[in-house]
Design a protein around this motif. Structure first.
Motif, PDB file in Angstrom:
ATOM      1  N   ARG A  33       0.795  -1.382  -0.071  1.00  0.00           N
ATOM      2  CA  ARG A  33       0.119   0.376   0.044  1.00  0.00           C
ATOM      3  C   ARG A  33       0.440   1.350  -0.140  1.00  0.00           C
ATOM      4  NH1 ARG A  33       0.815   2.756   3.808  1.00  0.00           N
ATOM      5  NH2 ARG A  33      -1.410   4.341   2.961  1.00  0.00           N
ATOM      6  N   ARG A  34       0.435   1.537  -0.872  1.00  0.00           N
ATOM      7  CA  ARG A  34       1.684   3.611  -1.210  1.00  0.00           C
ATOM      8  C   ARG A  34       0.378   5.064  -0.589  1.00  0.00           C
ATOM      9  NH1 ARG A  34       3.665   7.430  -0.267  1.00  0.00           N
ATOM     10  NH2 ARG A  34       5.107   8.673  -1.344  1.00  0.00           N
ATOM     11  N   SER A  35       0.028   5.915   0.272  1.00  0.00           N
ATOM     12  CA  SER A  35      -0.267   6.704   0.083  1.00  0.00           C
ATOM     13  C   SER A  35      -0.027   7.481  -1.419  1.00  0.00           C
ATOM     14  CB  SER A  35       0.022   7.225   1.417  1.00  0.00           C
ATOM     15  OG  SER A  35      -0.448   6.889   2.026  1.00  0.00           O
ATOM     16  N   ARG A  36      -1.492   8.721  -1.454  1.00  0.00           N
ATOM     17  CA  ARG A  36      -0.938   9.025  -2.520  1.00  0.00           C
ATOM     18  C   ARG A  36      -1.113  10.278  -2.552  1.00  0.00           C
ATOM     19  NH1 ARG A  36      -1.633   3.987  -3.503  1.00  0.00           N
ATOM     20  NH2 ARG A  36      -1.842   3.113  -5.462  1.00  0.00           N
ATOM     21  N   PRO A  37       0.044  10.896  -3.053  1.00  0.00           N
ATOM     22  CA  PRO A  37       0.194  12.058  -2.378  1.00  0.00           C
ATOM     23  C   PRO A  37      -1.222  13.268  -2.553  1.00  0.00           C
ATOM     24  CG  PRO A  37       2.007  11.908  -3.539  1.00  0.00           C
ATOM     25  CD  PRO A  37       1.162  11.007  -3.705  1.00  0.00           C
ATOM     26  N   ALA A  38      -1.892  14.086  -1.645  1.00  0.00           N
ATOM     27  CA  ALA A  38      -3.528  14.792  -1.344  1.00  0.00           C
ATOM     28  C   ALA A  38      -3.595  15.468  -2.966  1.00  0.00           C
ATOM     29  CB  ALA A  38      -3.118  15.501  -0.212  1.00  0.00           C
ATOM     30  N   SER A  98      -7.363   4.142  18.897  1.00  0.00           N
ATOM     31  CA  SER A  98      -7.782   4.174  18.407  1.00  0.00           C
ATOM     32  C   SER A  98      -8.523   4.844  17.117  1.00  0.00           C
ATOM     33  CB  SER A  98      -9.613   3.824  19.017  1.00  0.00           C
ATOM     34  OG  SER A  98     -10.646   3.270  18.461  1.00  0.00           O
ATOM     35  N   ALA A  99      -8.268   6.531  17.592  1.00  0.00           N
ATOM     36  CA  ALA A  99      -8.754   7.438  16.338  1.00  0.00           C
ATOM     37  C   ALA A  99      -7.654   7.450  15.442  1.00  0.00           C
ATOM     38  CB  ALA A  99      -8.901   8.034  16.916  1.00  0.00           C
ATOM     39  N   GLY A 100      -6.556   7.121  15.630  1.00  0.00           N
ATOM     40  CA  GLY A 100      -5.657   6.751  14.883  1.00  0.00           C
ATOM     41  C   GLY A 100      -5.884   6.169  13.680  1.00  0.00           C
ATOM     42  N   ALA A 101      -6.119   5.365  14.714  1.00  0.00           N
ATOM     43  CA  ALA A 101      -6.320   3.074  13.753  1.00  0.00           C
ATOM     44  C   ALA A 101      -7.199   3.625  12.661  1.00  0.00           C
ATOM     45  CB  ALA A 101      -6.922   2.166  14.938  1.00  0.00           C
ATOM     46  N   VAL A 102      -8.478   4.046  13.483  1.00  0.00           N
ATOM     47  CA  VAL A 102      -9.116   5.184  12.282  1.00  0.00           C
ATOM     48  C   VAL A 102      -9.097   5.677  10.894  1.00  0.00           C
ATOM     49  CG1 VAL A 102     -11.739   5.710  12.025  1.00  0.00           C
ATOM     50  CG2 VAL A 102     -11.154   4.767  13.953  1.00  0.00           C
ATOM     51  N   CYS A 103      -8.208   6.547  11.133  1.00  0.00           N
ATOM     52  CA  CYS A 103      -7.605   7.280  10.118  1.00  0.00           C
ATOM     53  C   CYS A 103      -6.963   6.377   9.023  1.00  0.00           C
ATOM     54  CB  CYS A 103      -6.142   7.974  10.301  1.00  0.00           C
ATOM     55  SG  CYS A 103      -7.082   9.299  11.685  1.00  0.00           S
ATOM     56  N   LEU A 104      -6.129   5.866   9.831  1.00  0.00           N
ATOM     57  CA  LEU A 104      -5.449   4.451   8.503  1.00  0.00           C
ATOM     58  C   LEU A 104      -6.176   3.367   8.103  1.00  0.00           C
ATOM     59  CD1 LEU A 104      -2.572   3.138   7.562  1.00  0.00           C
ATOM     60  CD2 LEU A 104      -2.175   1.765   9.458  1.00  0.00           C
ATOM     61  N   ALA A 105      -6.939   3.197   8.719  1.00  0.00           N
ATOM     62  CA  ALA A 105      -8.177   1.783   8.048  1.00  0.00           C
ATOM     63  C   ALA A 105      -9.302   2.504   7.291  1.00  0.00           C
ATOM     64  CB  ALA A 105      -9.130   1.413   9.598  1.00  0.00           C
ATOM     65  N   LEU A 106      -9.268   3.746   7.249  1.00  0.00           N
ATOM     66  CA  LEU A 106     -10.134   4.554   6.048  1.00  0.00           C
ATOM     67  C   LEU A 106      -9.572   5.376   4.937  1.00  0.00           C
ATOM     68  CD1 LEU A 106     -12.074   6.488   5.058  1.00  0.00           C
ATOM     69  CD2 LEU A 106     -12.162   8.232   6.200  1.00  0.00           C
ATOM     70  N   LEU A 107      -8.037   5.833   5.078  1.00  0.00           N
ATOM     71  CA  LEU A 107      -6.700   5.456   4.323  1.00  0.00           C
ATOM     72  C   LEU A 107      -6.913   4.145   3.519  1.00  0.00           C
ATOM     73  CD1 LEU A 107      -4.872   7.155   3.339  1.00  0.00           C
ATOM     74  CD2 LEU A 107      -3.060   5.835   5.007  1.00  0.00           C
ATOM     75  N   ASN A 108      -6.401   2.760   4.136  1.00  0.00           N
ATOM     76  CA  ASN A 108      -6.372   1.925   3.664  1.00  0.00           C
ATOM     77  C   ASN A 108      -7.460   1.371   2.657  1.00  0.00           C
ATOM     78  OD1 ASN A 108      -4.079   1.253   3.885  1.00  0.00           O
ATOM     79  ND2 ASN A 108      -4.524   0.201   5.475  1.00  0.00           N
ATOM     80  N   ALA A 109      -9.014   1.427   3.378  1.00  0.00           N
ATOM     81  CA  ALA A 109     -10.392   1.132   2.548  1.00  0.00           C
ATOM     82  C   ALA A 109     -10.503   2.067   1.432  1.00  0.00           C
ATOM     83  CB  ALA A 109     -11.379   1.559   3.705  1.00  0.00           C
ATOM     84  N   ALA A 110      -9.708   3.746   1.479  1.00  0.00           N
ATOM     85  CA  ALA A 110      -9.912   4.180   0.041  1.00  0.00           C
ATOM     86  C   ALA A 110      -9.202   3.103  -1.117  1.00  0.00           C
ATOM     87  CB  ALA A 110      -9.830   5.241   0.628  1.00  0.00           C
ATOM     88  N   LEU A 111      -8.081   3.232  -0.623  1.00  0.00           N
ATOM     89  CA  LEU A 111      -6.943   3.011  -1.840  1.00  0.00           C
ATOM     90  C   LEU A 111      -7.622   1.363  -2.069  1.00  0.00           C
ATOM     91  CD1 LEU A 111      -3.682   3.608   0.349  1.00  0.00           C
ATOM     92  CD2 LEU A 111      -4.935   4.890  -1.982  1.00  0.00           C
ATOM     93  N   ALA A 112      -8.395   0.082  -1.225  1.00  0.00           N
ATOM     94  CA  ALA A 112      -8.008  -0.955  -1.626  1.00  0.00           C
ATOM     95  C   ALA A 112      -9.190  -0.524  -2.287  1.00  0.00           C
ATOM     96  CB  ALA A 112      -8.802  -1.743  -0.543  1.00  0.00           C
ATOM     97  N   ALA A 113     -10.204  -0.065  -2.246  1.00  0.00           N
ATOM     98  CA  ALA A 113     -11.784   0.876  -3.030  1.00  0.00           C
ATOM     99  C   ALA A 113     -11.452   1.193  -4.395  1.00  0.00           C
ATOM    100  CB  ALA A 113     -12.655   1.844  -2.639  1.00  0.00           C
ATOM    101  N   GLY A 114      -9.673   1.940  -4.853  1.00  0.00           N
ATOM    102  CA  GLY A 114      -9.033   2.205  -6.331  1.00  0.00           C
ATOM    103  C   GLY A 114      -9.401   3.424  -5.644  1.00  0.00           C
TER     104      GLY A 114
END
Length: 190
Positions: free
Chosen positions: A15-20, A117-133
């Motif tokens: 996984r790799r974040s995309r520059p905003a 937990s709030a930080g984990a939500v941030c990463l989970a949302l980031l990964n969900a968005a990436l996994a969804a394309g």
């Protein structure tokens, strides 16, 4: 022997974040965003406190946030370069989700675990968005830590703060690769 999910593991390992600043329309609509928020909300949550919530920031709200960054930066006496950097994510953004940490009183769950937990939500949302394309990036910056910005821009209560702002959109360029940690250097085996 456990049942493996090689595709999920391969995704997480690459996984790799995309520059905003490279994220453009189209962005997810409410129907496309809901499953991403649902995935993020499945984050570990000790005590089932839900010490977080979401605020969706659309393009019109981005413009309001950018103007508020100008006003707050001036009120704080920040240099123009810091103000410009703080507002750039809102000037360039098309859709973002602010993950709000909501501290809740608990005799069993310390505040720090709620922050985790709030930080984990941030990463989970980031990964969900990436996994969804989608392309996605987790940003903060000085406005995210400024009470005036939080209260005026997002109507946060005193027990709330911004954990992260997750920008989501269509990626326009392949993200650059960057060096990754050397596991042998940072892992200790007991």
């Amino acid at each position: 022997m456990p049942t493996a999910d090689p595709a999920a593991l391969a995704f997480l390992q690459s996984r790799r974040s995309r520059p905003a600043k490279t994220l453009c329309p189209p962005v997810p609509d409410a129907e496309e965003l809901r499953p991403l928020l649902t995935a993020a909300a499945r984050t570990p949550d000790h005590g089932k406190l839900e010490p977080w919530r979401f605020i969706v920031i659309d393009k019109a709200a981005m413009a309001r946030m950018a103007r508020l960054v100008d006003a707050r930066g001036a009120a704080l006496g920040l240099p123009d370069t810091d103000i410009a950097k703080g507002r750039s994510q809102f000037d360039q953004g098309h859709l973002a989700v602010a993950v709000i940490e909501v501290q809740k009183p608990s005799p069993k769950i310390p505040p720090l675990e709620q922050t985790y937990s709030a930080g984990a939500v941030c990463l989970a949302l980031l990964n969900a968005a990436l996994a969804a394309g989608w392309g996605a990036n987790w940003l903060t910056g000085w406005p995210s830590h400024d009470r005036g910005f939080m209260e005026e821009g997002l109507a946060l209560e005193p027990h709330e703060r911004i954990a992260g702002i997750i920008h989501i959109g269509t990626e326009t360029t392949a993200p650059p690769e960057r060096p990754r940690p050397d596991i042998d250097r940072i892992a200790t085996w007991l």
